[in-house]
Design a protein around this motif. Structure first.
Motif, short mmCIF file in Angstrom:
data_model
loop_
_atom_site.label_atom_id
_atom_site.label_comp_id
_atom_site.label_asym_id
_atom_site.label_seq_id
_atom_site.Cartn_x
_atom_site.Cartn_y
_atom_site.Cartn_z
N THR A 1 0.88 -1.40 -0.19
CA THR A 1 0.07 0.13 0.25
C THR A 1 1.10 0.67 -0.37
OG1 THR A 1 -1.90 -1.08 0.97
CG2 THR A 1 -2.04 1.10 1.20
N ALA A 2 2.20 1.18 1.04
CA ALA A 2 2.71 2.60 0.53
C ALA A 2 3.85 2.94 -0.58
CB ALA A 2 3.81 2.50 2.37
N GLY A 3 4.02 1.69 -1.05
CA GLY A 3 4.72 1.51 -2.36
C GLY A 3 3.55 2.16 -3.32
N TRP A 4 2.11 1.58 -3.85
CA TRP A 4 1.52 2.39 -4.49
C TRP A 4 0.73 3.62 -3.97
CZ3 TRP A 4 -2.02 0.15 -8.45
CH2 TRP A 4 -2.56 1.26 -9.21
N ALA A 5 1.07 4.29 -3.03
CA ALA A 5 0.78 5.82 -2.65
C ALA A 5 1.78 6.48 -2.99
CB ALA A 5 0.16 5.17 -1.37
N ALA A 6 2.74 5.63 -2.10
CA ALA A 6 4.20 6.56 -3.46
C ALA A 6 4.25 6.75 -4.45
CB ALA A 6 5.83 6.46 -2.70
N ASN A 7 4.22 6.35 -5.76
CA ASN A 7 3.85 6.21 -7.03
C ASN A 7 2.96 7.06 -7.61
OD1 ASN A 7 6.14 5.40 -7.64
ND2 ASN A 7 5.40 2.82 -7.25
N PHE A 8 1.90 6.83 -6.79
CA PHE A 8 0.54 7.51 -7.16
C PHE A 8 -0.38 8.94 -6.73
CE2 PHE A 8 0.91 3.08 -9.19
CZ PHE A 8 0.86 3.43 -10.64
N ARG A 9 0.16 8.89 -5.26
CA ARG A 9 -0.75 9.87 -4.63
C ARG A 9 -1.29 9.95 -3.69
NH1 ARG A 9 4.45 12.91 -3.52
NH2 ARG A 9 5.89 12.91 -5.29
N ARG A 10 -1.68 8.63 -4.01
CA ARG A 10 -3.35 7.78 -3.30
C ARG A 10 -2.94 6.53 -2.84
NH1 ARG A 10 -5.79 4.84 -6.68
NH2 ARG A 10 -5.51 5.05 -8.74
N PRO A 11 -3.70 6.17 -2.11
CA PRO A 11 -4.23 5.17 -1.61
C PRO A 11 -4.70 3.57 -2.74
CG PRO A 11 -5.84 6.03 -0.02
CD PRO A 11 -4.86 7.00 -1.30
N PRO A 12 -4.40 2.70 -2.37
CA PRO A 12 -4.67 1.45 -3.91
C PRO A 12 -6.57 1.64 -3.87
CG PRO A 12 -3.79 0.16 -2.54
CD PRO A 12 -3.37 2.01 -1.86
N THR A 13 -7.13 1.23 -4.40
CA THR A 13 -7.97 0.80 -4.70
C THR A 13 -8.04 -0.95 -4.27
OG1 THR A 13 -8.70 0.14 -6.35
CG2 THR A 13 -9.27 2.53 -5.95
#
Length: 277
Positions: A54-66
């Motif tokens: 989740t943290a990796g996704w948020a760092a890349n896309f600036r939002r939490p994953p669905t």
């Protein structure tokens, strides 16, 4: 009849049952995979793994994953783990120079992990400087002008220099075009090395200030030089080169830690090299 009774009695022995069961288990392992350890086939994606994804996704896309995106990442994690373990079982990590180099790099990192976080005090850094006095010297600095003459100096070079020093000639009248600065201000020896070459910089040390002199050679050809100011090199203070000293000290600590680890590992191995006794 007697043989039948003996056979029946033998089949009822616990030891025979145990051996029979062992053979069945061996047969199962042989059919499904060599030495199949159930624990080695368990894949657990725990809360820490999910938080990392989740943290990796948020760092890349600036939002939490669905939820669908998170499920996709978890599935990818499972697939990667399965392929990774199966690749190890097939020995694909062996004799692969890329894998070998990556593992070598990781081991070196682990060996120096403890020293990487150390923060040396000023006393430690000063002692390091005192132990390596020739390494931390501030280079000379120059203010100068230069005239590029090309690959060879004119035959009347002495007259050219005299006219420049007397003001009868201007540098623009003599200089040939080249993509080098005509003037330098507070340029260190290292900076001059990078632009003109070490040979040019060494020649500057013997030149007097305030008048045109030369010719001196660079990597491009010959030059006339006029030094207008010169600050001799001197022993650096810690405040001048703190980062460099810190980097050098840390590199030495890492090298020592790695040497200790390698000595410990190497003592466990019997190494044979062809042609060596």
């Amino acid at each position: 009849m007697t043989q039948g009774l003996q056979l029946g009695k033998l089949l009822r022995e616990p030891l025979i049952h145990f051996l029979g069961g062992a053979l069945l288990v061996f047969g199962f392992f042989w059919a499904t995979g060599t030495d199949r350890d159930p624990a080695d086939y368990a894949i657990i994606i725990d809360e820490a793994d999910i938080s990392r994804l989740t943290a990796g996704w948020a760092a890349n896309f600036r939002r939490p994953p669905t939820q669908d995106e998170l499920d996709g990442m978890i599935e990818k994690e499972i697939v990667e783990e399965i392929y990774y373990r199966e690749a190890l079982r097939l020995g694909l990590d062996r004799n692969d120079p890329v894998v070998r180099r990556r593992l070598f790099t990781k081991m070196r990192f682990l060996n120096t992990e403890e020293t990487a976080g150390e923060k040396p005090s000023d006393m430690v850094l000063q002692q390091w400087m005192d132990d390596h006095p020739g390494k931390y010297i501030l280079s000379s600095q120059y203010d100068l002008e230069q005239i590029y003459l090309g690959q060879s100096a004119p035959e009347d070079i002495a007259q050219v220099i005299e006219r420049l020093n007397s003001g009868e000639a201007k540098s623009a009248d003599i200089a040939k075009p080249i993509s080098l600065p005509a003037t330098l201000s507070k340029a260190s020896s290292g900076a001059i090395d990078r632009q003109f070459g070490e040979r040019f910089t060494k020649a500057l040390e013997a030149l007097e200030a305030s008048q045109w002199q030369g010719p001196i050679r660079s990597g491009f050809g010959r030059h006339l030089v006029k030094i207008t100011a010169k600050t001799p090199g001197k022993q650096a203070q810690l405040s001048d080169v703190r980062q460099q000293v810190s980097n050098d000290w840390r590199a030495a600590q890492n090298a020592a830690a790695e040497a200790r680890s390698l000595a410990k590992y190497r003592a466990l191995y019997d190494v044979t090299v062809a042609g060596r006794e």
